[in-house]
Design a protein around this motif. Sequence first.
Motif: not given
Length: 317
Positions: A120, A180, A184, A215, A218
């Motif tokens: 993130y 990931t 995002m 998410s 994912n």
Amino acid sequence: MTKTEEKTFINKNNLSISSKGSKKVKSPIEDRIYYTVIYTLLIFILLIVLYPLVYIVSASFSSPEAVTSGKVVLFPVSPSLAGYKAVFKYKDVFIGYRNTFFYTIVGTAVNVAMTLMTAYPLSRKTLPGKGFFTFLFTFTMLFSGGMIPNYMLMKQLHLLNTPWVMIIPGAIGVTNLIITRTFMQSNIPQDLLEAAQIDGCSDFKYFFSVVLPLSQANIAVITLYYAVGHWNSYFNAFLFLSNKRLFPLQLFLRDILLLSQIDSNSVANQDTLVAVHGLADLLKYSLIVVATVPILCLYPFVQRYFVKGVMIGSLKG
């Protein structure tokens, strides 16, 4: 338009009329040939992939004599549970199941949490030093310390012969981290963050209330990747564990396979030798089924997320 003119128009444009009156467009002959070739090819590939799996399951439920003589082709011959009885006669298999389930569940939870918390910040455009940190992670994909330095590191950290040596060293998979992060960046608009910040939402609350729910696809995919990795983990256990009570299932299955091997010169009776070899062949198929069925049960639950999570996370951006 009269009925004759309408019929002529339909014939000229390759149209047909169903019994309910709705018009259906006929595919051109080139398209029909194309789809026939494609479907034939797909069925051929499906058979190539599916047949070994069917054969392994059928052989595992056949008698040792049928497996040795090559009589098993598609369905079990002389159905028998001799292979599974021989596997589960080895009591340490249950210890292996217990340890592997623990490593898989706890290890996957740690992996997913660490990957999301790392991905993130890297997906945020405003992160200072974003390029540097991304380089550090990707660098480890190309270069590592090697086996002996890793062993010495685990020893210095007092992780040898502990369950955590199977979980902590691979807490973040860089490939899954990149997937990931890209997911995002591609699927969570920057406008959402700005709107949330205007409403007074903190980064912590935004991560749990907005980022994680968006998410899900994912998360399902990386969960499957990590779980399969932990379930099949073999080399780290072989290297870092010597306490048999901590062995994963794969090591116990390897022991069973080695114990089933026998020197032909040590057995004088030919019938006994054939029976031992037959059981050894049967054990191979039974061990494959015992080792793969539990993890295969995960696939139906994440299959619908799989294509979306992998394709968007790996290609876009």
